[in-house]
Enzyme design. Structure first.
Site, mmCIF file in Angstrom:
data_model
loop_
_atom_site.group_PDB
_atom_site.id
_atom_site.type_symbol
_atom_site.label_atom_id
_atom_site.label_comp_id
_atom_site.label_asym_id
_atom_site.label_seq_id
_atom_site.Cartn_x
_atom_site.Cartn_y
_atom_site.Cartn_z
ATOM 1 N N GLY A 54 0.407 5.876 0.270
ATOM 2 C CA GLY A 54 -0.474 7.016 0.494
ATOM 3 C C GLY A 54 0.325 8.291 0.631
ATOM 4 O O GLY A 54 1.527 8.321 0.323
ATOM 5 N N ARG A 55 -0.328 9.347 1.126
ATOM 6 C CA ARG A 55 0.342 10.629 1.269
ATOM 7 C C ARG A 55 1.503 10.555 2.262
ATOM 8 O O ARG A 55 2.467 11.310 2.178
ATOM 9 C CB ARG A 55 -0.655 11.676 1.750
ATOM 10 N N TYR A 56 1.413 9.635 3.203
ATOM 11 C CA TYR A 56 2.410 9.530 4.273
ATOM 12 C C TYR A 56 3.656 8.780 3.832
ATOM 13 O O TYR A 56 4.761 9.014 4.311
ATOM 14 C CB TYR A 56 1.800 8.799 5.477
ATOM 15 N N GLY A 57 3.510 7.787 2.922
ATOM 16 C CA GLY A 57 4.626 6.929 2.536
ATOM 17 C C GLY A 57 4.128 5.600 1.996
ATOM 18 O O GLY A 57 3.157 5.564 1.222
ATOM 19 N N GLY A 95 0.826 -1.198 0.000
ATOM 20 C CA GLY A 95 0.000 0.000 0.000
ATOM 21 C C GLY A 95 0.860 1.247 0.000
ATOM 22 O O GLY A 95 2.047 1.213 0.323
ATOM 23 N N LYS A 118 4.517 0.351 8.336
ATOM 24 C CA LYS A 118 4.164 1.622 7.712
ATOM 25 C C LYS A 118 5.368 2.547 7.821
ATOM 26 O O LYS A 118 5.783 2.916 8.924
ATOM 27 C CB LYS A 118 2.946 2.204 8.432
ATOM 28 N N VAL A 133 3.434 1.139 2.778
ATOM 29 C CA VAL A 133 3.190 0.070 3.740
ATOM 30 C C VAL A 133 3.778 -1.216 3.165
ATOM 31 O O VAL A 133 3.508 -1.574 2.019
ATOM 32 C CB VAL A 133 1.684 -0.115 4.019
ATOM 33 N N ASP A 164 -9.995 11.745 8.688
ATOM 34 C CA ASP A 164 -9.620 11.245 7.368
ATOM 35 C C ASP A 164 -10.199 9.845 7.160
ATOM 36 O O ASP A 164 -9.533 8.940 6.654
ATOM 37 C CB ASP A 164 -8.099 11.211 7.226
#
Length: 464
Positions: A195-198, A193, A213, A200, A315
């Site tokens: 996303g905006r954070y990084g 996975g 994560k 997984v 979110d």
């Protein structure tokens, strides 16, 4: 008086001083004494006397004594050591000048004294250190045993990920992975996975699967906030993603921010619904009910021994909801969450008020008319987002007329990655909502939804 002379064979000999005789009947006696040591060496000590009473010692001769007498002036000037040479290894005994006293026996060697004194001290010190080490190891073993008694064995941890109850520092996950050790022990396998954070990763540790994560360094505040919420705020709940530990890892000169959580092989609710799956009524109901149960736990303020403040997610979306093997859901990703203090009811909104995924933003967030000083406003934003998640689940619900193809909320109304202005135009200005098919009213879909979450499905969809 006596002078000392060192002769060639290293024998120390005390030679009597020559004298002038006042009377020719007075004799001068030079007497040599051989002093032997246990190791076979010896030294020679000489004395001298004047008088007529020395006649007895004149010309005395034995293995240890030798005497010599004479009557003329300076007659003892050339007297020398009569004993054969030797090489002494022990120190020469001391003798008082002119005293005539026999020399004292030599003292014990210093090396022998050192051995006698030092060896027992060393043995005693080693014994004390051994006792300390054994005591430490026994204490550590007892501590490790007590700690392992309170944990699930590694072979049991992930046999069924949905049946295992995890506890973290706050109680939301057993800390199987110890901080500062996971980077050396865990093995990253593949990306599951992003996303905006990084990203997984699926990871392996001691034969069990976990999800790691890894945050971007620029998103450190999200990592810090989510870690703090898990460790200090969030209580255990079956519909909240189980947290294990977090760590900072150095990789090729850069710092990676790790968070290790429970792994769910079915992935996110978004991934699950995108598969060729048709949900039965009880399956869809379980997905809906477990998701709202998790959200209610976040929103609830718990007082008492196991107190928990109220938390707004901010979110919520199908990609932040994971599907467990038992068909229930759990909520994840608390990087934008807001926590209200139990005592003074204060809270801090991270990153500003207009944050989250634009497709799931409530009208008041898009129009920037949310009441920032009212914590309930942020909880209501979560309810709006949850209504969109319910709509996604219902698209895969098998009804009398079949199922719809899965769609994201507002799909076909906005672009794949809509802007704030685009979402505001559709949701706020045009007052549009995802379509509610007529078949949902004809079947038992709406009745079940109404019985569980009527305040969500009807407020969000039917009453824009």
């Amino acid at each position: 008086m006596i002078r000392e002379t060192l002769i060639k064979d290293m024998t120390v000999v005390k030679i009597p001083k020559v004298v002038r005789l006042q009377m020719n009947w007075i004799r001068v006696l030079s007497f040599f004494t051989k002093v032997s040591y246990p190791n076979g060496s010896y030294t020679v000590v000489s004395t001298w006397e004047c008088g007529n009473h020395v006649e007895f010692n004149c010309n005395a001769s034995s293995d240890t004594h030798m005497g010599y007498c004479c009557r003329t002036d300076f007659c003892n000037e050339n007297v020398s050591n009569p004993f054969p040479p030797y090489s002494p290894t022990l120190p020469m005994p001391s003798s008082s000048s002119g005293s005539g006293d026999p020399p004292r026996a030599p003292s014990a060697p210093s090396a022998t004294i050192a051995v006698v004194v030092v060896v027992p001290l060393v043995v005693l010190l080693l014994a004390v250190l051994s006792i300390i080490c054994v005591s430490f190891l026994l204490h550590r073993r007892r501590h490790t045993q007590r700690r392992s008694d309170n944990q699930v064995e590694p072979s049991e941890k992930m046999l069924d990920a949905n049946e295992v109850t995890f506890t973290s520092g706050s109680g939301s996950g057993n800390p199987y992975l110890r901080q500062r050790t996971i980077a050396r022990e865990i093995i990253l396998q593949e990306v599951i996975g992003a996303g905006r954070y990084g990203k997984v990763y699926r990871a392996l540790w001691q034969g069990d699967l976990y999800a790691v994560k890894i945050f971007h360094t620029i998103d450190e505040q999200s990592w810090f906030r989510e870690t703090k919420i898990y460790n200090e705020v969030l209580g255990p709940h079956e519909n909240i993603l189980s947290y294990l530990t977090a760590d900072m890892v150095s990789n090729c000169g850069s710092t990676e921010l790790w968070m290790v959580v429970q792994y769910h092989q079915l992935g996110s609710l978004y991934d699950y619904l995108n598969r060729d799956v048709i949900l039965k009524k009880d399956e869809a109901f379980k997905l809906c009910l477990s998701t709202i149960n998790g959200l209610l736990h976040l929103h609830a303020e718990i007082v008492g021994a196991h107190k928990k403040p109220s938390i707004a997610h901010r979110d919520l979306k199908s990609k932040n909801v994971l599907v467990k093997n038992n068909g229930e859901c759990c909520i994840a990703d608390f990087g934008l969450a807001v926590v209200q203090d139990i005592q003074d009811k204060t809270f801090t909104v991270p990153h500003g008020s207009r944050q989250g995924t634009k497709r799931y933003m409530a009208p008041e967030v898009l129009s920037e008319k949310i009441y920032h000083s009212n914590f309930e406003s942020f909880k209501q934003v979560d309810i709006y987002s949850f209504g969109l998640v319910l709509w996604e689940i219902c698209t895969k619900w098998e009804t009398l007329n079949g199922t719809m193809s899965y769609q994201l909320p507002y799909q076909g109304m906005v672009q794949a990655d809509p802007s704030f202005d685009e979402m505001k135009q559709v949701v706020v200005v045009a007052n549009m909502r995802p379509q509610i098919p007529n078949t949902w009213h004809c079947d038992d879909v709406s009745s079940i939804l109404q019985g569980t979450t009527d305040w969500t499905i009807y407020v969000v969809f039917l009453c824009p």
